[in-house]
Design a protein around this motif. Structure first.
Motif, PDB file in Angstrom:
ATOM      1  N   MET A   1     -65.698  -2.092  -8.319  1.00 32.84           N
ATOM      2  CA  MET A   1     -64.170  -2.079  -8.699  1.00 32.84           C
ATOM      3  C   MET A   1     -63.458  -1.952  -7.375  1.00 32.84           C
ATOM      4  N   LEU A   2     -62.558  -2.957  -7.183  1.00 31.16           N
ATOM      5  CA  LEU A   2     -61.759  -3.163  -6.054  1.00 31.16           C
ATOM      6  C   LEU A   2     -60.303  -2.747  -6.627  1.00 31.16           C
ATOM      7  N   THR A   3     -59.516  -2.272  -5.442  1.00 28.31           N
ATOM      8  CA  THR A   3     -58.118  -2.158  -5.857  1.00 28.31           C
ATOM      9  C   THR A   3     -57.283  -2.460  -4.712  1.00 28.31           C
ATOM     10  N   ASN A   4     -56.023  -2.202  -4.724  1.00 23.04           N
ATOM     11  CA  ASN A   4     -55.190  -2.353  -3.756  1.00 23.04           C
ATOM     12  C   ASN A   4     -54.696  -1.163  -2.998  1.00 23.04           C
ATOM     13  N   THR A   5     -53.685  -1.175  -2.232  1.00 28.34           N
ATOM     14  CA  THR A   5     -53.536   0.141  -1.513  1.00 28.34           C
ATOM     15  C   THR A   5     -52.581   0.932  -2.145  1.00 28.34           C
ATOM     16  N   VAL A  43     -63.798   0.958  -4.354  1.00 32.70           N
ATOM     17  CA  VAL A  43     -63.583   2.246  -4.909  1.00 32.70           C
ATOM     18  C   VAL A  43     -64.708   2.791  -5.811  1.00 32.70           C
ATOM     19  N   TRP A  44     -65.488   1.819  -6.428  1.00 35.42           N
ATOM     20  CA  TRP A  44     -66.477   2.184  -7.200  1.00 35.42           C
ATOM     21  C   TRP A  44     -67.486   0.791  -7.466  1.00 35.42           C
ATOM     22  N   LYS A  62     -64.542  -3.938 -18.412  1.00 30.76           N
ATOM     23  CA  LYS A  62     -63.398  -4.818 -18.477  1.00 30.76           C
ATOM     24  C   LYS A  62     -62.724  -4.545 -19.891  1.00 30.76           C
ATOM     25  N   THR A  63     -63.338  -3.922 -21.023  1.00 33.55           N
ATOM     26  CA  THR A  63     -62.813  -3.704 -22.162  1.00 33.55           C
ATOM     27  C   THR A  63     -62.223  -2.217 -22.112  1.00 33.55           C
ATOM     28  N   TRP A  64     -62.248  -1.439 -21.105  1.00 36.12           N
ATOM     29  CA  TRP A  64     -62.180  -0.143 -21.087  1.00 36.12           C
ATOM     30  C   TRP A  64     -60.342   0.181 -20.800  1.00 36.12           C
ATOM     31  N   GLN A  65     -59.973   1.193 -21.365  1.00 26.13           N
ATOM     32  CA  GLN A  65     -58.578   1.637 -20.963  1.00 26.13           C
ATOM     33  C   GLN A  65     -58.644   1.938 -19.449  1.00 26.13           C
ATOM     34  N   ARG A  66     -57.340   1.662 -19.099  1.00 30.42           N
ATOM     35  CA  ARG A  66     -57.198   1.996 -17.604  1.00 30.42           C
ATOM     36  C   ARG A  66     -57.344   3.213 -17.331  1.00 30.42           C
ATOM     37  N   SER A  67     -57.042   4.534 -18.088  1.00 28.89           N
ATOM     38  CA  SER A  67     -57.457   5.644 -17.803  1.00 28.89           C
ATOM     39  C   SER A  67     -58.932   5.994 -18.029  1.00 28.89           C
ATOM     40  N   TRP A  68     -59.703   5.346 -18.598  1.00 33.72           N
ATOM     41  CA  TRP A  68     -61.036   5.604 -18.391  1.00 33.72           C
ATOM     42  C   TRP A  68     -61.671   5.198 -17.341  1.00 33.72           C
ATOM     43  N   LYS A  69     -61.317   4.042 -16.690  1.00 36.94           N
ATOM     44  CA  LYS A  69     -61.655   3.304 -15.395  1.00 36.94           C
ATOM     45  C   LYS A  69     -61.067   4.391 -14.006  1.00 36.94           C
ATOM     46  N   ASN A  70     -59.896   4.751 -14.471  1.00 35.89           N
ATOM     47  CA  ASN A  70     -59.326   5.832 -13.344  1.00 35.89           C
ATOM     48  C   ASN A  70     -60.416   6.969 -13.325  1.00 35.89           C
ATOM     49  N   ASN A  71     -60.729   7.682 -14.595  1.00 40.36           N
ATOM     50  CA  ASN A  71     -61.608   8.589 -14.676  1.00 40.36           C
ATOM     51  C   ASN A  71     -62.902   8.236 -14.016  1.00 40.36           C
ATOM     52  N   LEU A  72     -63.536   7.398 -14.349  1.00 39.09           N
ATOM     53  CA  LEU A  72     -64.829   7.152 -13.692  1.00 39.09           C
ATOM     54  C   LEU A  72     -64.658   6.888 -12.192  1.00 39.09           C
ATOM     55  N   HIS A  76     -66.369  10.417  -9.139  1.00 38.93           N
ATOM     56  CA  HIS A  76     -67.192  10.130  -7.929  1.00 38.93           C
ATOM     57  C   HIS A  76     -66.503   9.698  -6.661  1.00 38.93           C
ATOM     58  N   ASN A  77     -65.149   9.527  -6.516  1.00 42.37           N
ATOM     59  CA  ASN A  77     -64.383   9.298  -5.485  1.00 42.37           C
ATOM     60  C   ASN A  77     -63.028   9.714  -5.931  1.00 42.37           C
TER      61      ASN A  77
END
Length: 93
Positions: A1-5, A43-44, A62-72, A76-77
């Motif tokens: 997973m990539l993110t921005n600033t 970031v992951w 890609k089907t996960w809710q944003r909060s689930w992705k954030n928790n993942l 670890h990070n």
């Protein structure tokens, strides 16, 4: 997973060469979602030996809710460090 600033966008992708692909994203060598939204911070990531399992996992995430992705990510990070921050630094001999 990539993110921005600002961590307000997440990109999920699959590759058979993570170092090459992250390099391409960081240098914006391919126009697309990551270059448009400046997703250059890894970031992951997960490693798989079976390509079919990797593709299935990408589709699942890609089907996960944003909060689930954030928790993942935060499990670890927690500080959302760029896991590839030092991958492309030239080292002196």
């Amino acid at each position: 997973m990539l993110t921005n600033t600002y961590h307000n966008v997440l990109y999920i992708g699959f590759t058979n060469n993570i170092r090459r692909r992250v390099y391409e994203h960081k240098r914006k060598l391919v126009y697309g979602f990551t270059s448009k939204y400046n997703c250059t911070k890894l970031v992951w990531f997960e490693k798989f030996t079976d390509v079919n399992l990797a593709i299935a996992r990408e589709k699942q995430l890609k089907t996960w809710q944003r909060s689930w992705k954030n928790n993942l990510i935060e499990k670890h990070n927690p500080d959302w460090h760029d896991l590839a921050a030092d991958w492309f630094i030239k080292r002196s001999k």
